[in-house]
Structure formats: C-alpha cells, structure tokens
Design a protein around this motif. Structure first.
Motif, mmCIF file in Angstrom:
data_model
loop_
_atom_site.group_PDB
_atom_site.id
_atom_site.type_symbol
_atom_site.label_atom_id
_atom_site.label_comp_id
_atom_site.label_asym_id
_atom_site.label_seq_id
_atom_site.Cartn_x
_atom_site.Cartn_y
_atom_site.Cartn_z
ATOM 1 N N LYS A 87 -6.514 1.894 10.974
ATOM 2 C CA LYS A 87 -6.789 0.453 11.012
ATOM 3 C C LYS A 87 -5.646 -0.344 10.392
ATOM 4 C CE LYS A 87 -10.406 -2.891 9.757
ATOM 5 N NZ LYS A 87 -9.593 -3.845 8.991
ATOM 6 N N SER A 88 -5.186 0.091 9.195
ATOM 7 C CA SER A 88 -4.129 -0.660 8.518
ATOM 8 C C SER A 88 -2.811 -0.575 9.286
ATOM 9 C CB SER A 88 -3.942 -0.155 7.084
ATOM 10 O OG SER A 88 -3.489 1.187 7.065
ATOM 11 N N PRO A 135 -17.965 6.600 3.767
ATOM 12 C CA PRO A 135 -16.826 5.906 3.129
ATOM 13 C C PRO A 135 -16.134 6.714 2.051
ATOM 14 C CG PRO A 135 -18.931 4.944 2.442
ATOM 15 C CD PRO A 135 -19.242 5.884 3.565
ATOM 16 N N GLN A 179 -9.254 4.438 8.032
ATOM 17 C CA GLN A 179 -8.709 3.226 7.415
ATOM 18 C C GLN A 179 -7.201 3.166 7.581
ATOM 19 O OE1 GLN A 179 -10.241 0.521 6.205
ATOM 20 N NE2 GLN A 179 -8.184 -0.328 5.974
ATOM 21 N N GLU A 196 0.805 -1.219 0.000
ATOM 22 C CA GLU A 196 0.000 0.000 0.000
ATOM 23 C C GLU A 196 0.837 1.268 0.000
ATOM 24 O OE1 GLU A 196 0.863 -0.859 4.281
ATOM 25 O OE2 GLU A 196 0.341 -2.012 2.498
ATOM 26 N N ALA A 205 -12.948 9.127 6.676
ATOM 27 C CA ALA A 205 -12.992 7.660 6.638
ATOM 28 C C ALA A 205 -11.669 7.096 6.135
ATOM 29 C CB ALA A 205 -14.142 7.200 5.742
ATOM 30 N N GLU A 206 -11.035 7.822 5.213
ATOM 31 C CA GLU A 206 -9.723 7.396 4.723
ATOM 32 C C GLU A 206 -8.701 7.406 5.857
ATOM 33 O OE1 GLU A 206 -6.539 8.531 1.166
ATOM 34 O OE2 GLU A 206 -8.251 9.825 1.566
ATOM 35 N N ARG A 207 -8.744 8.443 6.704
ATOM 36 C CA ARG A 207 -7.840 8.489 7.860
ATOM 37 C C ARG A 207 -8.128 7.319 8.810
ATOM 38 N NH1 ARG A 207 -4.562 13.318 8.812
ATOM 39 N NH2 ARG A 207 -4.401 14.161 6.704
#
Length: 416
Positions: free
Chosen positions: A398-399, A386, A395, A85, A391-393
C-alpha cells in the motif's frame, strides 16, 4: 598532518568509496556551486562544483549520493534523502529529526571501519521548505589522519534529508556557506524495462533495505572499489542462496528459476492442496470453510488454505504466480550478487520472467495481490490480522503504491 585516502563502505551492505582525511589545509577560497540531482530526482544538493557523483537508490523513494572532490579538493560529501519510513537502510524509522541525525552519523561511522566522529553541540537553523533543520560541526579521525566534518540534517512533512561533509578547514568553511538539500521532482525520469524488473521485487527490497542487483552493479562501476568489498557481497549472497534455496552454483540457480516459473513453485503446490480436499472453483467460500472444519483442519492450516482459495477465486490457475515470479527475479538478482551470473545474464533472465508476469497478469494491482496471497500461504499468516507479518507486507504494498515515486507507476505493458 599527513593526508590519507582510505576505503570505506557506504551502502546497504558494502559500497566502496574513498574518504580523504587531511585537516591541515588552509582556506581554499570561494567555491562555485553546482546542483547535484540524485537518482530518480529524489533530492537535489547544492555543493561546490565539479565533484564526482555516485548514486545509489536504496528504495524507490530513498537514495544516497556520494560526492568526491578529487585530489584538487580535499572534500567529500555523503548525502541521504528519502521517505521517513525507510530513510536509512537497515535501520528503524527515526522518531524525530534528532533520531535521524544520529542514524545518519551512526551509519557512516559503522560502514567506514576505524572512523571516529566527534561532534560539537547542535545548532538549530531555518531552511526554506523545511519544518526543522539541525547542523553540527566536529572532527573525523581514522588511522592517525584528521579532518573537519560538517553535518546538515533536515525534515519536511514526509521526508528526511542529511548531508555529511569531510575536508580541510577551508573546504568545510565554504561548504557551510553553500550547502543545501531540497526535495527533487521525484519520479520525473522516464521509466524503463529495468524499472519494471525492480518493481517485481520492490516489496522484498523494502524488507532488505536494498536491491542486490543494483548494489553490486553500482560497486562494480565505481572506481577504486576494493576487491575484498565485492568478495564480501558475493559471499553473503552465496550463503543466502544456499541456506534459503539450496542453490550452490549457476546450474542449480537456473533450475530453481525455471521451477518457479513453471510447475515447481508454491502456486502448483498450493493448488494441489485444494485438490486434495476436493475443492473446485464453483464451491463457495463458506462451503469450503465448512469442509475444512469437518475434516478437522487446524486454525493455522485454515489460514493458508483460505489464502489459496481466495487466490484461485481471483486468478484461477495463476493463483500465486505473482509470489513465485517475484521470487524468481530475486533469485536471479542474488545470483548475480553471488557471482553465479554475469550482469547481462541476470538481466536477460529477469526480463524473460518479467515478460511472463505481463502475460500472466494485467496490472500491478493483480500481480501484487497474487504476491500477497502467496506470502500468506508461505508464512501461514492471515492478511487480515493486523499483528501478522502478512498484514505488514500488505501495508508495504500500500505504501509503495501510494508513494510519489511508486515502483508501480511503470506501465504494466511497457516493452521489455
């Protein structure tokens, strides 16, 4: 053929390294090999022994290694490795191994002014533990000097690895025989207080593809880095501080950090917003929403006000302090990169902010959730949408949390 030594930039912004181009040397005989372990053991590369190693970690699970054979070996190698990623700094994730190969080559060519790489066709290879492997040979040219170049690019389920070697005909022939890159035992290094500090800015570092404190410190510690390369970083960092924070010197920087750690950050501002609408901690969320609607609050305003409500419900008066404290450390790191602070000053100040974070929250989970509420408040975007950057932050958090080399594996109560 003349032998030249030029200075290139291999790093998230500028990371000086010397590249030798001298392609007229003949075979130099067999090399003894050595395993070179990257920062945090993200990957391990087998190459000729005795090369000088310089590492930089772009992200928690992505690193770059530079190897210089010195004057006795007309050979230099750049090795990349990391999660798919964010394998190459400043570039979108590659769709496949061919895309990754192009990203590696483009990154190197882009960051060494005047370098031109000419490649022959790719070769498919088989390497143990890898799903796919591509190699390629070609020529590197800069300022009238030429060298042979060899590239090796590999992938497994989760990561990409790539190495590009520059040297004479004999050196490249030997590198082809011995070069390999394998995953390391990620995260085996004992964590330190600096890892805690890096964890506090891990999300923003992922957005920016580098940590400015680590980037500049790596450059300063390297031999032969051009003063103009350091000046370039300082100017960029100073411009960012001025445009984003109105910070123009050491005094204004420290004043900003003090405010973020006190009553001048978004946390205090956000709590005052709730007070203006007469909201108190005992009020239910549904009642608060009804109150907002009866007061004619727009949908946009409702998003960030609910973020503050949820943050206060979770953390009380500490609501958005995770966001403010993360930004305080980022400002300090940028202040060092801009030349407003020495490295020791930046680390000392960041350590105090980290200690405040430890007493304000009880875990990385709490800190990161407060950070996300703060981002939602600042961006006026819904964490549950989403399509939003909020929401990107979320994620990203989370990753990073789930990564085998998570920055949040550091003991929250580690001694600072």
């Amino acid at each position: 053929m003349k032998k030249g030594r030029i200075k290139g930039a291999i790093g998230a912004a500028v990371l000086g390294t010397a590249l030798v181009l001298g392609g007229c040397q003949g075979a130099s005989g067999a090399f003894k090999t050595q395993e070179y372990v990257s920062d945090n053991d993200i990957f391990r590369a087998v190459l000729p022994e005795g090369m000088e190693q310089t590492d930089m970690r772009f992200q928690t699970n992505s690193a770059l290694m530079m190897l210089d054979g010195g004057d006795d070996k007309n050979l230099q190698v750049v090795v990349f490795g990391g999660g798919k990623e964010n394998a190459i700094p400043g570039q979108e994730a590659a769709a496949d191994l061919n895309g990754y190969k192009e990203s590696v080559n483009s990154y190197i060519e882009k960051n060494i002014p005047g370098l031109k790489l000419t490649w022959d066709k790719d070769n498919s290879e088989s390497r143990e533990g890898m799903d796919q492997c591509i190699s390629a040979e070609g020529t590197a040219e800069i300022s009238g000097s030429k060298a042979k170049v060899y590239g090796l690019y590999m992938e497994n389920e989760n990561s990409y690895y790539g190495g590009v070697a520059f040297g004479g005909r004999g050196e490249i022939a030997s590198v082809k025989k011995v070069m390999s890159i394998q995953p390391g035992e990620v995260g085996t290094r004992e964590t330190t207080g600096m890892d805690f500090i890096y964890g506090m800015t891990a999300v923003l570092d992922k957005v920016n593809n580098s940590n400015m404190l680590e980037l500049k410190k790596t450059m300063e510690d390297m031999e032969g880095v051009k003063s103009t390369d350091l000046t370039s970083i300082e100017r960029q960092a100073a411009a960012n501080l001025l445009s984003s924070w109105s910070i123009s010197n050491k005094a204004s920087l420290l004043e900003t950090v003090s405010g973020l750690c006190g009553d001048k950050g978004h946390n205090a501002d956000a709590l005052s917003v709730l007070e203006r609408y007469g909201s108190d901690p005992s009020e239910s969320r549904d009642a608060f929403i009804s109150s907002l609607e009866s007061n004619g609050v727009s949908d946009k305003e409702k998003i960030y006000m609910l973020a503050v409500y949820d943050a206060r419900a979770a953390f009380g008066d500490r609501a958005l302090m995770g966001w403010d404290l993360s930004r305080a450390v980022s400002v300090l790191e940028m202040g060092y990169a801009a030349g407003f602070l020495t490295y020791d000053e930046a680390v000392s100040q960041a350590t105090e902010v980290a200690k405040l974070a430890q007493t304000t929250f009880s875990s990385w989970e709490e800190f990161n959730q407060s950070y996300l509420y703060g981002y939602s408040y600042w961006s006026e975007e819904d964490l549950e949408d989403p399509s939003s950057s909020a929401a990107e932050r979320a994620q990203m958090v989370k990753s990073l949390t789930e990564s085998s080399a998570s920055p949040f594996r550091v003991d929250w109560n580690i001694s600072l």
